[in-house]
Design a protein around this motif. Structure first.
Motif, PDB file in Angstrom:
ATOM      1  N   TYR A 297       7.213  57.499  32.434  1.00  0.00           N
ATOM      2  CA  TYR A 297       5.744  56.577  33.376  1.00  0.00           C
ATOM      3  C   TYR A 297       4.018  56.334  32.701  1.00  0.00           C
ATOM      4  O   TYR A 297       4.118  57.877  33.006  1.00  0.00           O
ATOM      5  CB  TYR A 297       5.783  57.744  34.152  1.00  0.00           C
TER       6      TYR A 297
ATOM      7  N   VAL B  58       4.395  60.079  31.139  1.00  0.00           N
ATOM      8  CA  VAL B  58       5.053  60.999  30.803  1.00  0.00           C
ATOM      9  C   VAL B  58       6.559  61.032  30.698  1.00  0.00           C
ATOM     10  O   VAL B  58       6.838  59.087  30.509  1.00  0.00           O
ATOM     11  CB  VAL B  58       5.323  61.009  32.380  1.00  0.00           C
TER      12      VAL B  58
ATOM     13  N   ALA C  89      10.172  60.724  30.912  1.00  0.00           N
ATOM     14  CA  ALA C  89      10.246  61.585  32.597  1.00  0.00           C
ATOM     15  C   ALA C  89      12.434  61.786  31.838  1.00  0.00           C
ATOM     16  O   ALA C  89      12.667  62.376  32.497  1.00  0.00           O
ATOM     17  CB  ALA C  89      10.269  60.238  33.261  1.00  0.00           C
TER      18      ALA C  89
ATOM     19  N   ASN D 254      12.788  69.431  42.130  1.00  0.00           N
ATOM     20  CA  ASN D 254      12.148  68.773  41.988  1.00  0.00           C
ATOM     21  C   ASN D 254      11.647  68.375  40.379  1.00  0.00           C
ATOM     22  O   ASN D 254      11.388  69.217  39.749  1.00  0.00           O
ATOM     23  CB  ASN D 254      11.394  68.953  42.693  1.00  0.00           C
ATOM     24  N   GLY D 255      11.533  67.015  40.626  1.00  0.00           N
ATOM     25  CA  GLY D 255      10.783  66.420  39.260  1.00  0.00           C
ATOM     26  C   GLY D 255      12.225  66.899  37.517  1.00  0.00           C
ATOM     27  O   GLY D 255      10.814  66.252  36.565  1.00  0.00           O
ATOM     28  N   ALA D 256      12.880  66.481  38.169  1.00  0.00           N
ATOM     29  CA  ALA D 256      14.291  66.784  36.722  1.00  0.00           C
ATOM     30  C   ALA D 256      13.916  65.589  36.456  1.00  0.00           C
ATOM     31  O   ALA D 256      14.254  65.132  35.355  1.00  0.00           O
ATOM     32  CB  ALA D 256      15.098  67.096  37.197  1.00  0.00           C
TER      33      ALA D 256
ATOM     34  N   LYS E 232      15.892  63.264  38.590  1.00  0.00           N
ATOM     35  CA  LYS E 232      16.627  62.481  39.457  1.00  0.00           C
ATOM     36  C   LYS E 232      16.909  60.852  39.354  1.00  0.00           C
ATOM     37  O   LYS E 232      17.272  60.319  39.304  1.00  0.00           O
ATOM     38  CB  LYS E 232      18.175  63.431  40.145  1.00  0.00           C
TER      39      LYS E 232
ATOM     40  N   THR F 229      14.038  59.053  38.955  1.00  0.00           N
ATOM     41  CA  THR F 229      14.181  58.029  38.059  1.00  0.00           C
ATOM     42  C   THR F 229      15.006  57.308  37.309  1.00  0.00           C
ATOM     43  O   THR F 229      15.174  56.478  36.759  1.00  0.00           O
ATOM     44  CB  THR F 229      13.322  58.572  37.192  1.00  0.00           C
TER      45      THR F 229
ATOM     46  N   GLU G 287      15.669  57.237  48.119  1.00  0.00           N
ATOM     47  CA  GLU G 287      15.369  57.724  49.309  1.00  0.00           C
ATOM     48  C   GLU G 287      13.967  58.094  49.644  1.00  0.00           C
ATOM     49  O   GLU G 287      13.005  56.642  49.779  1.00  0.00           O
ATOM     50  CB  GLU G 287      14.678  59.092  47.484  1.00  0.00           C
TER      51      GLU G 287
ATOM     52  N   GLU H 245      19.542  62.064  47.456  1.00  0.00           N
ATOM     53  CA  GLU H 245      19.136  62.375  48.604  1.00  0.00           C
ATOM     54  C   GLU H 245      19.686  61.904  49.717  1.00  0.00           C
ATOM     55  O   GLU H 245      18.857  61.891  50.439  1.00  0.00           O
ATOM     56  CB  GLU H 245      17.930  63.243  48.161  1.00  0.00           C
TER      57      GLU H 245
ATOM     58  N   GLN I 142      19.713  67.290  46.031  1.00  0.00           N
ATOM     59  CA  GLN I 142      19.618  68.896  45.637  1.00  0.00           C
ATOM     60  C   GLN I 142      20.520  70.022  46.324  1.00  0.00           C
ATOM     61  O   GLN I 142      19.489  70.813  45.918  1.00  0.00           O
ATOM     62  CB  GLN I 142      17.848  68.863  46.361  1.00  0.00           C
TER      63      GLN I 142
HETATM   64  P1  ATP Z   1      12.791  65.111  43.613  1.00  0.00           P
HETATM   65  O1  ATP Z   1      14.187  65.769  43.478  1.00  0.00           O
HETATM   66  O2  ATP Z   1      11.618  65.965  43.684  1.00  0.00           O
HETATM   67  O3  ATP Z   1      12.821  63.923  44.203  1.00  0.00           O
HETATM   68  P2  ATP Z   1      13.609  63.757  40.569  1.00  0.00           P
HETATM   69  O4  ATP Z   1      14.632  64.531  40.082  1.00  0.00           O
HETATM   70  O5  ATP Z   1      14.309  63.125  41.653  1.00  0.00           O
HETATM   71  O6  ATP Z   1      12.475  65.082  41.807  1.00  0.00           O
HETATM   72  P3  ATP Z   1      11.604  61.976  39.500  1.00  0.00           P
HETATM   73  O7  ATP Z   1      11.627  61.672  40.820  1.00  0.00           O
HETATM   74  O8  ATP Z   1      12.660  61.077  39.267  1.00  0.00           O
HETATM   75  O9  ATP Z   1      12.359  63.297  40.318  1.00  0.00           O
HETATM   76  O10 ATP Z   1      10.584  62.460  38.699  1.00  0.00           O
HETATM   77  C1  ATP Z   1      10.607  62.543  37.647  1.00  0.00           C
HETATM   78  C2  ATP Z   1       9.599  63.090  37.164  1.00  0.00           C
HETATM   79  O11 ATP Z   1       8.665  61.260  36.858  1.00  0.00           O
HETATM   80  C3  ATP Z   1       8.417  63.899  37.094  1.00  0.00           C
HETATM   81  O12 ATP Z   1       8.131  64.809  36.762  1.00  0.00           O
HETATM   82  C4  ATP Z   1       7.753  63.077  38.255  1.00  0.00           C
HETATM   83  O13 ATP Z   1       6.120  63.327  38.097  1.00  0.00           O
HETATM   84  C5  ATP Z   1       7.597  61.526  36.994  1.00  0.00           C
HETATM   85  N1  ATP Z   1       7.099  60.211  37.841  1.00  0.00           N
HETATM   86  C6  ATP Z   1       8.218  60.145  38.654  1.00  0.00           C
HETATM   87  N2  ATP Z   1       7.675  59.157  39.088  1.00  0.00           N
HETATM   88  C7  ATP Z   1       6.658  58.492  38.497  1.00  0.00           C
HETATM   89  C8  ATP Z   1       5.708  57.452  38.094  1.00  0.00           C
HETATM   90  N3  ATP Z   1       5.275  56.149  39.186  1.00  0.00           N
HETATM   91  N4  ATP Z   1       4.204  57.205  38.315  1.00  0.00           N
HETATM   92  C9  ATP Z   1       4.082  58.779  36.791  1.00  0.00           C
HETATM   93  N5  ATP Z   1       5.170  60.200  37.292  1.00  0.00           N
HETATM   94  C10 ATP Z   1       6.051  59.884  37.851  1.00  0.00           C
END
Ligand code: ATP
Length: 237
Positions: free
Chosen positions: A11, A14, A16, A36-38, A40, A42, A83, A159, A192
């Motif tokens: 992103y 970032v 990801a 959170n934020g791993a 998943k 994405t 989600e 989720e 989660q």
């Molecule tokens: P959760 O369980 O909290 O939903 P997750 O494992 O699904 O978390 P993601 O939503 O895939 O995690 O996010 C992965 C990383 O990418 C995080 O650091 C998040 O902040 C970043 N991220 C996700 N979407 C965007 C975006 N649109 N722009 C910038 N960064 C993003």
């Protein structure tokens, strides 16, 4: 059925997903767990093509699908229940289900609707209610039901237990099991709620900071000390 190989997703700056490999065989339920934020969500979104990976490949039934628009992927048997219960809030339950069925053969609509209503009797009772006025659990059921109306071969679930009461979580998980066992739908499940997900899944992967750190059978991962400490403490551990 699904083969993800060396995926890197960004992103902006970032990073990801950092080289993710993952396989889902036909008929399996595979759980992807992580904090959170791993990354998943994405990963599921990358499989669906948005965001598009900067490197790596995604193959569905042996064919590369990077760059293929989602409406084509739905026709090839992929469905995504995202989600946050992204149902259409102003449409009724029935209208939402019709939207899910747009790529399916209209001749199957009535029987598919009956099947979905037998899985989720609550939705049948609420068929004329607007999606946005359903409870959180009902919206989650509708998101899954809408995805099923496209007759997927591979269902991506993001989720499904998020924010739901324990009883509803158990219902949703038993429905996922039934969809898999009775209808032969292959499932990739992001959760989660590691305990429920790993109990249900044939296999699982652990995603940490954009990388897969562990994989194995659901039972092996449930018994793994690292996983118990990181994801199961205080709950069902
Ligand atoms: P959760 O369980 O909290 O939903 P997750 O494992 O699904 O978390 P993601 O939503 O895939 O995690 O996010 C992965 C990383 O990418 C995080 O650091 C998040 O902040 C970043 N991220 C996700 N979407 C965007 C975006 N649109 N722009 C910038 N960064 C993003």
């Amino acid at each position: 059925m699904l083969s993800v190989s060396g995926i890197h997703t960004y992103y902006g700056a970032v990073h990801a997903l950092k080289g993710v490999d993952l396989e889902v065989a036909q008929g399996e339920i595979v759980a992807l767990i992580g904090a959170n934020g791993a990354g998943k969500s994405t990963l599921l979104m990358t499989i669906c093509g948005n965001p598009r990976p900067r490197r790596g490949s995604v193959a569905l039934a042996g064919e590369n699908i990077v760059g293929v628009p989602m409406y084509h992927l739905v026709r090839r048997g992929l469905a995504h229940a995202p989600e946050g219960r992204r149902i259409f809030p102003r449409m009724t339950v029935l209208e939402n289900l019709r939207m899910g069925a747009v790529v399916a053969d209209p001749a199957n609509f009535d029987s598919d609707l009956e099947r979905v209503f037998s899985l989720f009797p609550r939705l049948k009772e609420r068929r004329d209610q607007r999606g946005g006025t359903l409870s959180g659990g009902e919206q989650q059921m509708l998101a899954i039901a809408r995805a099923l109306m496209s007759r997927p071969r591979l269902l991506l679930l993001d989720e499904p237990s998020l924010g739901l009461a324990p009883l509803v979580v158990r219902q949703i998980f038993s429905i996922i099991e039934e969809i898999n066992r009775r209808d032969g739908v292959t499932v990739l499940l992001v959760e989660q709620n590691a305990y429920h997900a790993l109990k249900l899944a044939h296999r699982g992967y652990v995603l940490v900071n954009g990388q897969i750190t562990l994989s194995g059978s659901g039972a092996d991962l449930l018994a793994n000390e690292q996983i118990r400490a990181a994801y199961l403490e205080g709950g069902h551990g």
